[in-house]
Scaffold this motif. Sequence first.
Motif, mmCIF file in Angstrom:
data_model
loop_
_atom_site.group_PDB
_atom_site.id
_atom_site.type_symbol
_atom_site.label_atom_id
_atom_site.label_comp_id
_atom_site.label_asym_id
_atom_site.label_seq_id
_atom_site.Cartn_x
_atom_site.Cartn_y
_atom_site.Cartn_z
ATOM 1 N N ASP A 1 0.851 -1.194 0.000
ATOM 2 C CA ASP A 1 0.000 0.000 0.000
ATOM 3 C C ASP A 1 0.887 1.244 0.000
ATOM 4 O O ASP A 1 0.661 2.183 -0.777
ATOM 5 N N GLN B 1 1.032 4.190 -2.724
ATOM 6 C CA GLN B 1 0.750 5.567 -2.321
ATOM 7 C C GLN B 1 1.926 6.509 -2.587
ATOM 8 O O GLN B 1 1.780 7.723 -2.454
ATOM 9 N N HIS C 1 -6.170 2.962 -6.462
ATOM 10 C CA HIS C 1 -6.975 3.293 -5.284
ATOM 11 C C HIS C 1 -8.450 3.491 -5.628
ATOM 12 O O HIS C 1 -9.309 3.266 -4.779
ATOM 13 N N HIS D 1 -6.831 -3.805 2.581
ATOM 14 C CA HIS D 1 -6.717 -2.772 1.540
ATOM 15 C C HIS D 1 -5.396 -2.894 0.779
ATOM 16 O O HIS D 1 -5.366 -2.806 -0.460
ATOM 17 N N CYS E 1 -4.687 -3.454 -3.275
ATOM 18 C CA CYS E 1 -3.842 -2.547 -4.085
ATOM 19 C C CYS E 1 -2.726 -3.332 -4.759
ATOM 20 O O CYS E 1 -2.418 -3.114 -5.944
#
Length: 386
Positions: free
Chosen positions: A193, A197, A262, A276, A280
């Motif tokens: 993640d 990001q 996302h 999550h 991703c």
Amino acid sequence: MTTAGAFDFGTAGRIAFGPGRATELPSLINGWGTRALVCTGADPERHRQLLDTLPVPVELFPVVGEPTVEMAGIATDVARAVGADLVIALGGGSVLDLGKSVAMLLGNGGQPLDYLEVIGRGLPITEPSVAFVAIPTTAGTGSEATANAVLTSPEHGRKASVRSAFMIPRLALVDSMLTLGCPPQVTAASGLDALTQCLEPLVSGSANPITDALATAGLRRTAAGLRRAYLDGSDVEARTDMALAALLGGMSLANAKLGAVHGFAGVIGGKVTSAHGAICAALLAPVTAINIRALRDREPLHPALDRYRQAAGALTGRPDASIEEGIEWIRETVAALGVPGLGELGVQAGMVDDIVAKTGTASSTKGNPIVLTEAELREALDRSMN
Ligand SMILES: [Zn+2]
């Protein structure tokens, strides 16, 4: 970047980073409140030693599982009942997001649905949150440096955010020693993640020179630490690299935008219970490959292509690496970390139409460097299934 070169940058009021620094919590929050609501994971006793040092009376609120709209309402009622004027969140991304919502509600009044985007009334948040301290115990979401909190609404079958510059934590206390106990699966999902990001803001149309520097540094830290932290959870140097990567990702996404990974993950997260970060991870290489193909086909001079090349250099450690080598690095890393495809994570064929439709309009998708067609979104999802 905007054509005029104008941008805003906001982050946590103070960042205290480094292994072992959690012990400084009492002095860092001295004078910030008279009573604290402390949100933790399911077992607050794990942090008993640290909690016993706090200079104010404490009301504990353990967060079990994903933070829901209902849970945020209950935690806020508890905080109001005891007169809490300080919120400390000590845990993974779920705990941080819940604490952040409560701090906002204590400052603004009302209930979560008053402010939630999409599923709620979406009222503007006009007042500062009460003092809020974020202390992450996983390295992934970067919630310690972001201005939003994601809450799940099981009755709506989706996730939604409350969002405001007022919600950025007053203090982000990032101590990688707190992540040493993270099991490998959580290390993998949260670390991927963090990687996503950093990559999505770097190629997003809302990037600015500060987020560029932070996101690129975050990719380098991920390359240095992710596989090592997964293989040996007690490797403090690798854990510290990943804690920094997560923080840098949070700082980047809060000031640039995310992208289609996302966009998909937000929609899918409302339908399946998988982590999550794992969602991703399953999407990252296919979506990246399709973004690049679409850019080359339709906008071959788009600056995002250069950004993808930079990312490939940061991830592989070779400045001359090609975009394809960057994608290959992502693919190999996701496989080495044992993250399965979306099929195994709970996505079923019957969900595909709805996922594609909702992803097209999801707020994160708007940060994607190019608008993907419905067929491209469908292909990306299909290629992420196994
Ligand atoms: Zn994420």
